[in-house]
Scaffold this motif. Structure first.
Motif, short mmCIF file in Angstrom:
data_model
loop_
_atom_site.label_atom_id
_atom_site.label_comp_id
_atom_site.label_asym_id
_atom_site.label_seq_id
_atom_site.Cartn_x
_atom_site.Cartn_y
_atom_site.Cartn_z
N PRO A 25 -0.70 8.39 1.04
CA PRO A 25 0.46 8.25 1.92
C PRO A 25 0.10 7.75 3.32
CG PRO A 25 0.58 10.31 0.71
CD PRO A 25 -0.79 9.74 0.47
N TYR A 26 -1.06 8.16 3.82
CA TYR A 26 -1.49 7.75 5.16
C TYR A 26 -1.96 6.30 5.14
CZ TYR A 26 -1.26 12.76 5.89
OH TYR A 26 -0.81 14.06 5.96
N LEU A 27 -2.64 5.91 4.08
CA LEU A 27 -3.05 4.51 3.96
C LEU A 27 -1.83 3.61 3.84
CD1 LEU A 27 -6.00 4.94 1.42
CD2 LEU A 27 -6.18 4.49 3.88
N TYR A 28 -0.82 4.08 3.15
CA TYR A 28 0.40 3.29 2.98
C TYR A 28 1.07 3.03 4.33
CZ TYR A 28 5.24 2.21 1.68
OH TYR A 28 6.47 1.63 1.57
N VAL A 29 1.26 4.07 5.14
CA VAL A 29 1.98 3.88 6.40
C VAL A 29 1.14 3.10 7.41
CG1 VAL A 29 3.40 5.93 6.03
CG2 VAL A 29 1.30 6.14 7.37
N GLU A 30 -0.17 3.29 7.38
CA GLU A 30 -1.02 2.56 8.33
C GLU A 30 -1.13 1.08 7.98
OE1 GLU A 30 -1.98 3.51 11.10
OE2 GLU A 30 -2.00 5.70 11.06
N PHE A 159 6.53 10.98 13.21
CA PHE A 159 7.43 9.95 13.75
C PHE A 159 7.38 8.65 12.92
CE2 PHE A 159 8.29 6.66 17.15
CZ PHE A 159 9.64 6.96 17.28
N LEU A 160 6.19 8.22 12.52
CA LEU A 160 5.98 7.00 11.73
C LEU A 160 6.52 5.74 12.42
CD1 LEU A 160 6.83 8.24 8.10
CD2 LEU A 160 4.61 8.18 9.25
N GLY A 161 6.37 5.69 13.72
CA GLY A 161 6.88 4.56 14.48
C GLY A 161 6.19 3.25 14.20
N PHE A 227 7.10 10.33 -0.84
CA PHE A 227 5.70 9.92 -0.92
C PHE A 227 5.08 9.66 0.44
CE2 PHE A 227 8.41 6.20 -1.34
CZ PHE A 227 7.88 5.31 -0.42
N LEU A 228 5.81 9.88 1.52
CA LEU A 228 5.27 9.68 2.85
C LEU A 228 4.53 10.93 3.31
CD1 LEU A 228 8.34 7.91 4.53
CD2 LEU A 228 6.30 6.84 3.55
#
Length: 317
Positions: A25-30, A159-161, A227-228
Motif C-alpha cells: 500500500p505504501y509503495l502504491y501511494v508513493e 492525508f495522502l496528499g 487497500f490504502l
C-alpha cells in the motif's frame, strides 16, 4: 547446496515476499504521482440528475429536513460533502477536496455558524479546510497524536496528499468529539460513530431526524478502497456487522463519492441491503471463498453498485 541451506533460503524468500505484501500500500501511494498525470478538473459539461449547479464547479442537492449535499462533479473523484443545518448552528461533514473554495456554497445555504467535521483525514475530504474554519475531530488517540503546538496536521499516510501534490495542512481544532457522542445543532441532534475500516480514524454521522447515516468513504457506490495505508479488512467487516445491528432497514446511507451505477450525477446513496452485501463479501473474502480479479488491488464484486479493492494479502482466489 545442503538441505538446511535451501530451507533457510526459501524461508528468507518467503519472508521477503510477506514484507513486500505489507509494504505494497505504501509503495502504491508513493509511486502513484510518478506513474500518473496529476489530476485536473474535467472540462466536460455537467449533467445533473438531481439538484442544481451553484457555479461552474459545485452542485447542490436539497435532501430535505435542513440537509444539503454539496458535490464536486468536475473533480476526478466526484466528492460529496453534506451540510446539516440546525436552529443554532450547522455542521459540514467533510470539507471538500480544496480544488475550489467550498465556503461560498455553504454561506449560500446558511447564515449560522458552521463546524466542519471530516469523515476521515484523506486529502479529498480534508484539503478544503482553512485555518479560520471551526474544525471538529473525532477524539481518538491517533488524532490527538497529530497535534503539535496546538495545531493539527495529519500524518503523511493519513492525508495522502501526494495524489494531488498537496501539502499537509496545519489547523487548530475547536472541538474534540468522542465516538458515540451527540452533536447538538439546536433543535437537531446528530450522533458521531467511529466506523474504521477504510482508515482507522473514519467516522460516520447519524441523523435520526432524517433516518440517514452519512458514511464518508466507509461505503459508497463504485469501488471501495480497502487497500490504502491504514485500511483493514477485518476491522471493515466488524464495523459493517455493528452497523447492521444498530440501524433499521429503512436507513438511507449517504456516501462521499458519486455515482450510482447506470445513473447520472446526483448525491450518492445506498441502502442497508447494500451494507449487508458488503458484510457478506468481506466474510467470504476473509474465508477465501469469493473470486477476485487483478493483482493490486485485488478486486472483488460485491453487488450491482459496488466492488471492493483489497491488498495483496487477500489471496483467496
Amino acid at each position: 547446496m545442503k538441505r538446511g541451506t535451501v530451507l533457510i533460503s526459501l524461508a528468507a524468500l518467503v519472508a521477503t515476499g510477506v514484507a513486500a505484501l505489507g509494504f505494497a500500500p505504501y509503495l502504491y501511494v508513493e509511486s502513484w504521482p510518478y506513474l500518473n498525470t496529476p489530476a485536473a478538473m474535467s472540462d466536460a459539461p455537467v449533467r445533473l440528475v438531481k439538484g442544481r449547479m451553484f457555479d461552474d464547479y459545485f452542485a447542490i442537492q436539497d435532501l430535505g429536513d435542513g440537509a444539503h449535499a454539496i458535490g464536486e462533479p468536475r473533480y476526478y473523484q466526484a466528492n460529496y460533502s453534506y451540510l446539516i443545518v440546525g436552529e443554532k448552528r450547522a455542521l459540514l461533514f467533510d470539507a471538500g477536496s480544496g480544488t475550489r473554495d467550498i465556503r461560498p456554497v455553504v454561506k449560500s445555504l446558511t447564515n449560522l455558524p458552521v463546524t466542519i467535521l471530516p469523515s476521515h483525514l484523506h486529502y479529498d475530504h480534508f484539503a478544503g479546510l482553512h485555518p479560520s474554519d471551526r474544525l471538529a475531530l473525532v477524539d481518538l488517540a491517533s488524532t490527538r497524536a497529530d497535534v503539535v503546538g496546538g495545531r493539527f496536521s495529519p500524518g503523511r499516510y493519513e492525508f495522502l496528499g501526494m495524489f494531488d501534490e498537496l501539502t499537509r495542512p496545519s489547523v487548530p481544532v475547536a472541538e474534540w468529539i468522542k465516538p458515540g457522542a451527540t452533536i447538538d445543532l439546536g433543535g437537531r441532534t446528530l450522533r458521531l460513530l467511529s466506523t474504521p475500516g477504510h482508515t482507522p480514524q473514519s467516522v460516520s454521522l447519524h441523523d435520526p431526524q432524517g433516518r440517514r447515516l452519512f458514511t464518508g468513504d466507509f461505503i459508497y457506490p463504485t469501488m471501495l478502497y480497502a487497500f490504502l495505508p491504514g485500511a483493514d479488512l477485518g476491522v471493515y467487516r466488524r464495523t459493517a456487522d455493528r452497523l447492521l445491528l444498530d440501524f433499521p432497514p429503512d436507513t438511507r446511507l449517504w456516501a462521499a463519492h458519486c455515482c450510482r451505477r447506470n445513473e447520472g450525477y446526483a448525491a450518492p446513496w445506498l441502502g442497508m441491503n447494500d451494507l449487508a452485501d458488503l458484510h457478506r463479501a468481506l466474510q467470504e473474502i476473509e474465508a477465501g471463498e469469493r473470486a477476485s480479479t487483478g493483482f493490486f488491488p485485488r478486486r472483488y464484486h460485491v453487488n450491482d453498485q459496488m466492488d471492493i479493492g483489497t491488498p495483496l494479502f487477500s489471496l483467496g482466489h
